[in-house]
Write a protein that holds these residues in place. Structure first.
Motif, PDB file in Angstrom:
ATOM      1  N   UNK A 127       0.847  -1.190   0.000  1.00  9.45           N
ATOM      2  CA  UNK A 127       0.000   0.000   0.000  1.00  9.45           C
ATOM      3  C   UNK A 127       0.883   1.241   0.000  1.00  9.45           C
ATOM      4  N   UNK A 128       0.434   2.280  -0.608  1.00  6.75           N
ATOM      5  CA  UNK A 128       1.069   3.605  -0.686  1.00  6.75           C
ATOM      6  C   UNK A 128       2.301   3.609  -1.591  1.00  6.75           C
ATOM      7  N   UNK A 129       2.784   2.382  -2.035  1.00 10.28           N
ATOM      8  CA  UNK A 129       3.864   2.380  -3.043  1.00 10.28           C
ATOM      9  C   UNK A 129       3.171   2.377  -4.401  1.00 10.28           C
ATOM     10  N   UNK A 130       2.131   1.539  -4.498  1.00 11.35           N
ATOM     11  CA  UNK A 130       1.369   1.427  -5.735  1.00 11.35           C
ATOM     12  C   UNK A 130       0.789   2.782  -6.165  1.00 11.35           C
ATOM     13  N   UNK A 131       0.543   3.598  -5.149  1.00  6.44           N
ATOM     14  CA  UNK A 131      -0.161   4.885  -5.324  1.00  6.44           C
ATOM     15  C   UNK A 131       0.372   5.662  -6.529  1.00  6.44           C
ATOM     16  N   UNK A 132       1.731   5.720  -6.639  1.00  7.23           N
ATOM     17  CA  UNK A 132       2.332   6.580  -7.677  1.00  7.23           C
ATOM     18  C   UNK A 132       2.662   5.795  -8.946  1.00  7.23           C
ATOM     19  N   UNK A 133       2.578   4.445  -8.865  1.00  7.17           N
ATOM     20  CA  UNK A 133       2.828   3.657 -10.085  1.00  7.17           C
ATOM     21  C   UNK A 133       1.599   3.700 -11.005  1.00  7.17           C
ATOM     22  N   UNK A 134       0.406   3.731 -10.386  1.00 10.73           N
ATOM     23  CA  UNK A 134      -0.814   3.654 -11.200  1.00 10.73           C
ATOM     24  C   UNK A 134      -0.904   4.794 -12.233  1.00 10.73           C
ATOM     25  N   UNK A 135      -0.797   6.063 -11.804  1.00 10.22           N
ATOM     26  CA  UNK A 135      -0.943   7.148 -12.803  1.00 10.22           C
ATOM     27  C   UNK A 135       0.062   6.984 -13.959  1.00 10.22           C
ATOM     28  N   UNK A 136       1.263   6.582 -13.600  1.00 13.31           N
ATOM     29  CA  UNK A 136       2.341   6.436 -14.622  1.00 13.31           C
ATOM     30  C   UNK A 136       1.948   5.343 -15.630  1.00 13.31           C
ATOM     31  N   UNK A 137       1.453   4.209 -15.093  1.00 11.76           N
ATOM     32  CA  UNK A 137       1.099   3.076 -15.974  1.00 11.76           C
ATOM     33  C   UNK A 137      -0.026   3.486 -16.919  1.00 11.76           C
ATOM     34  N   UNK A 138      -1.002   4.224 -16.376  1.00 11.29           N
ATOM     35  CA  UNK A 138      -2.129   4.669 -17.227  1.00 11.29           C
ATOM     36  C   UNK A 138      -1.630   5.641 -18.295  1.00 11.29           C
ATOM     37  N   UNK A 139      -0.692   6.497 -17.866  1.00  8.82           N
ATOM     38  CA  UNK A 139      -0.138   7.507 -18.785  1.00  8.82           C
ATOM     39  C   UNK A 139       0.467   6.844 -20.021  1.00  8.82           C
ATOM     40  N   UNK A 140       1.153   5.690 -19.832  1.00  5.02           N
ATOM     41  CA  UNK A 140       1.817   5.054 -20.996  1.00  5.02           C
ATOM     42  C   UNK A 140       0.858   4.048 -21.647  1.00  5.02           C
ATOM     43  N   UNK A 141      -0.458   4.184 -21.308  1.00  4.34           N
ATOM     44  CA  UNK A 141      -1.454   3.442 -22.073  1.00  4.34           C
ATOM     45  C   UNK A 141      -1.684   2.012 -21.635  1.00  4.34           C
ATOM     46  N   UNK A 142      -1.202   1.640 -20.457  1.00  5.06           N
ATOM     47  CA  UNK A 142      -1.409   0.246 -20.000  1.00  5.06           C
ATOM     48  C   UNK A 142      -2.754   0.119 -19.289  1.00  5.06           C
ATOM     49  N   UNK A 143      -3.369  -1.056 -19.389  1.00  8.23           N
ATOM     50  CA  UNK A 143      -4.475  -1.384 -18.480  1.00  8.23           C
ATOM     51  C   UNK A 143      -3.823  -1.833 -17.171  1.00  8.23           C
ATOM     52  N   UNK A 144      -4.475  -1.478 -16.046  1.00  7.82           N
ATOM     53  CA  UNK A 144      -3.855  -1.729 -14.752  1.00  7.82           C
ATOM     54  C   UNK A 144      -4.799  -2.502 -13.833  1.00  7.82           C
ATOM     55  N   UNK A 145      -4.296  -3.599 -13.240  1.00  8.57           N
ATOM     56  CA  UNK A 145      -4.999  -4.234 -12.119  1.00  8.57           C
ATOM     57  C   UNK A 145      -4.129  -3.980 -10.893  1.00  8.57           C
ATOM     58  N   UNK A 146      -4.603  -3.105 -10.000  1.00  9.26           N
ATOM     59  CA  UNK A 146      -3.809  -2.739  -8.829  1.00  9.26           C
ATOM     60  C   UNK A 146      -4.255  -3.574  -7.636  1.00  9.26           C
ATOM     61  N   UNK A 147      -3.331  -4.430  -7.120  1.00  6.54           N
ATOM     62  CA  UNK A 147      -3.704  -5.320  -6.016  1.00  6.54           C
ATOM     63  C   UNK A 147      -3.559  -4.650  -4.645  1.00  6.54           C
ATOM     64  N   UNK A 148      -3.108  -3.408  -4.622  1.00  6.32           N
ATOM     65  CA  UNK A 148      -2.989  -2.711  -3.322  1.00  6.32           C
ATOM     66  C   UNK A 148      -4.340  -2.101  -2.967  1.00  6.32           C
TER      67      UNK A 148
END
Lengths: 56, 354, 354
Positions: free
Chosen positions: C83-104
Motif C-alpha cells: 500500500x502507498x507504493x502502488x499509489x504513484x505507479x498507477x498514474x504512470x502506468x495509465x499515462x503510458x497506455x497500459x491497463x492496470x490491475x492494482x492489487x494494493x
C-alpha cells in the motif's frame, strides 16, 4: 508509596524508584498500568495502545 | 485424602481428569471405569500417562446398579458418559451418598421444555434438575460449594458465558441483538473417529456447523436469565477450525449506553474479582485473548473491543475446551464441593506455549 | 496472445499470478519484477514453479519513471506492491497506455475521507479514484469490462461482500445490526516474517486482531452502499486461525421480513446467476461452506443458516484468500478487461482437497 488502581480501585504499593513509563500489573484485577511520573506526582494510566507486531 | 472415581475414563475428558488429579495433593483416583479398556492399565487409553498411574487399571461398569459395588466407597464421582447414558447414573450415585460431577448435558438445564427442544426427550427426573447446580464457579461458586450434584458446563457454552455474562449483567448492551461466533478445536467432538474429525478432513478447515441453532446456546441463555432476569434469544454459531484444543468465543452486541473502554474493563474486573482462573486482557503485548495462552491449563483469557464508529462491542473469551471447558472446571467444581482450595491441583498446570 | 507484466512478483500474490497464468492459453507473462530477486529465475522466490517458467527472470523496477522501459510493450500490468507504493505507479502506468490491475488498497475506495480515516493519508489522485473500478466481477462485471484501472479487492472484504451483498440488496435483513466475523489463514499477511506469523506462534492459534475496526470494512460498506443506497456501519472483526490459506466470512443480522430458507437461497441464486465461480451451498453432503472446498482455486462457496427461533440469519462465504481474495480475482478481472472469457485459465485450477 500507595496508589489506587484506576480499574478496580485496589491499593497498589509502588517502590520509591518507580520509573516513568514503567508497566505495573494490578495484583487483584490484572490490569496493566503505565506509570506517569511528573515531578513527585505519580499517576497510573491503563496501558492502551496495541502492539502492532501481533496483528496482520 | 479424598477418594474419587471417574466413570467413563477412557475418553479425552477422562484422560484430562487423570492428568490433573495426578498432581492433586488432596485427592486420589481410586477407580477409573471403561467398558472398552476394562482390565487394561490407564495408559492403554492415555499413553502420555504411562508410569504415572502405576497401579490403576480400568474397571468395567455397565449399569447404574453396579455403581455401589464398583465405586461404593469414594467421596465423589465424575460421570464422563455420553448424553442420555449419564441420565440414569446420576440418581443412583446420589442414592448411595456420592457427590456427583456430571460432565454430560443431562442435568445442565433447569427447564424441562429446554430438554424437549434441544435434546428431544422428556426429562425423567425433573426434581433432580432443581437440585443440580450449573458448574461454572465464576458464576455459581457459592451454590457449588454446598452442592451434591453439579452439572459440568458445555465447552462452547463456557467460553460464550465467560465473555458475555459480566457485560450483560452490567446492562450496557442490547440483549435483543446478541450473536456469538465460536471457533473450536477438533478434540471437542471426543475420541471416536468420524468423517469430519478425520485428520485430512479437519486439517486446514474453517467451517460453521449446527449453524441454525446449537444446543449449547440454551446454557448461555440460562446464565443470562439468571444474571439479568431477562429471557433472551441469542444467535449462536460454532465453527470447526484447524486446531486440536481451544474454544474462542467472539460475542457481538450494540451499546445501549455511552461507555468507554475503561467502563468495559471495570465491568469484567468487578465480576471476576478474586477468581483465580480468569485473566482480563487489554493493551500490549497481545491486546486480545488467544487460545494458545491457555493451552493445557484451566485459565480463561477474557477481552473486548469497542468499535466506537459502529457503537458495537465485541466480547472475547479463550479457553482450552478440554480444560476450562470440561475436565479442568470439573476438578475446580470438585475442589469447591469437597471444601478444598478452588485452584488446588489445577494451579500446577501451566499453559503450554508456543 | 496478450502480454502482461507483474510488478512486485516475488510475494505470495505474485507467485499465484504466475501459477495461474502458466496455464492461461491467451496470455503470456513477459515481465516479472522484484528488487530483492532481480536477475534470478522466478523459481528462486517460487520453488514450486521450477521448470515451468523456463526463461523468465525477475527484472529490477524501482520507480514509476522506469515503467515505460521495463514493461512498456505489454497490454496489462498487475501491480502487486505494498500500500502507498502502488499509489504513484498507477498514474504512470495509465499515462503510458497500459491497463492496470492494482492489487494494493490505494484505489479501492471512492471517498477521499475514507482514505483519511482508514489509511491515514490525503489521497493525491482523487480523479483516479473516480476512474478506478472496484474489482469484484460478481458485483461490477460490466464496468470492469470497459475499465482501464481496476482496484483489486481485499481478501477479507471479498468473502464478506460475497456473503452479505446479495442478501442486503434483497432487503430482508436489518442493516443497522450487521456484524461480520472473519477467520483467515496466515498467508493473508504476506511473505515477510513477523512475530505473529512465526510458525510456533501461529500454529494452533485462534485470536482476534484489529478488533475495534479493520480497514477492509470500508470496502464492505462501500459495496452495500452501491447495492442498497444505504450508508451503513458494519461491525467487522478478523481472526487469525491456524491454517495457511482460506478466508471464511460469517456475517450475522436479524430478519426484517418473514422469509424461509428457500427465499434466502433464491436471493443468492438470482444475484449470482451465470457467475462461473460462485457455488451456493445448502443441505447435504456438507450444509455450509468450507475453505477446504476451494483451496488453491478461484471458487467461492456461499451459504447461510436461518435461526427461526431467534429470527437471525447467518451468511457465509469461503474463499482462498490468495485466489478469489487476490491473484485469482485479479486474473478474472484481467480476462474481463481484455475481452477474454471470464473463467479462461482459472477454470483449470481445481480445488485441492483433502
Amino acid at each position: 508509596m500507595k496508589v489506587k488502581c484506576p480499574v478496580c480501585g485496589a491499593e497498589i504499593e509502588l517502590p520509591e524508584d518507580v520509573m516513568d513509563g514503567e508497566i505495573i500489573e494490578c495484583e487483584s484485577c490484572g490490569a496493566q498500568l503505565e506509570v506517569k511520573k511528573s515531578g513527585d506526582k505519580i499517576e497510573l494510566k491503563v496501558a492502551e495502545e496495541a502492539a502492532e507486531d501481533w496483528g496482520e | 485424602m479424598f477418594k474419587v472415581a471417574i466413570v467413563g475414563a477412557s475418553g479425552y475428558t477422562g484422560g484430562e481428569l487423570l492428568r490433573i488429579l495426578a498432581v492433586h495433593p488432596k485427592v486420589e483416583v481410586k477407580v477409573a471405569t471403561s467398558r472398552e479398556y476394562a482390565g487394561k492399565p490407564v495408559y492403554y487409553a492415555h499413553p502420555h500417562l504411562r508410569g504415572i498411574y502405576r497401579r490403576l487399571k480400568f474397571t468395567k461398569l455397565e449399569s447404574p446398579e453396579q455403581l455401589a459395588d464398583v465405586v461404593g466407597d469414594v467421596d465423589l464421582v465424575f460421570l464422563a458418559l455420553p448424553h442420555k447414558v449419564s441420565l440414569h447414573f446420576v440418581p443412583k450415585a446420589l442414592e448411595i451418598g456420592l457427590k456427583v460431577v456430571d460432565l454430560s448435558a443431562d442435568y445442565r438445564l433447569k427447564r424441562i421444555e429446554d430438554y424437549k427442544r434441544w435434546y428431544g426427550y422428556e426429562h425423567p427426573y425433573p426434581d433432580l434438575l432443581e437440585k443440580a447446580v450449573y458448574g461454572i464457579p465464576e458464576l455459581y461458586g457459592e451454590k457449588i460449594k454446598g452442592a451434591q450434584l453439579v452439572a459440568n458446563p458445555g465447552c462452547n457454552a463456557t467460553s460464550s458465558i465467560l465473555a458475555v455474562v459480566p457485560i450483560a449483567s452490567a446492562g450496557f448492551i442490547d440483549l435483543d441483538h446478541l450473536v456469538v461466533d465460536v471457533k473450536v478445536g477438533s478434540s471437542e467432538a471426543g475420541a471416536k473417529p468420524y468423517r469430519g474429525g478425520h485428520h485430512p478432513e479437519r486439517e486446514g478447515t474453517a467451517r460453521p456447523y449446527d449453524a441454525s441453532g446449537h444446543r449449547h446456546v440454551a446454557e448461555l441463555e440460562q446464565a443470562i436469565r439468571d444474571f439479568t432476569g431477562k429471557d433472551v434469544r441469542v444467535g449462536f454459531t460454532p465453527h470447526a477450525v484447524s486446531m486440536i484444543r481451544g474454544s474462542l468465543a467472539s460475542a457481538y452486541s450494540w451499546l445501549t449506553k455511552d461507555v468507554k473502554d475503561l467502563d468495559v474493563q471495570r465491568a469484567y474486573a468487578k465480576f471476576y474479582a478474586g477468581k483465580p482462573f480468569i485473566k482480563i486482557i487489554r493493551g500490549p503485548p497481545m491486546p486480545y485473548p488467544d487460545v494458545k495462552n491457555v493451552y493445557g491449563s484451566n485459565y480463561a483469557e477474557v477481552g473486548f473491543a469497542l468499535d466506537k464508529r459502529v457503537g458495537r462491542l465485541a466480547m472475547f473469551a479463550a479457553i482450552d475446551n478440554l480444560m476450562k471447558g470440561a475436565a479442568g472446571v470439573a476438578v475446580q467444581n470438585m475442589n469447591l464441593m469437597l471444601g478444598i482450595e478452588e485452584d488446588e491441583g489445577l494451579k500446577y498446570l501451566m499453559p503450554v506455549r508456543p
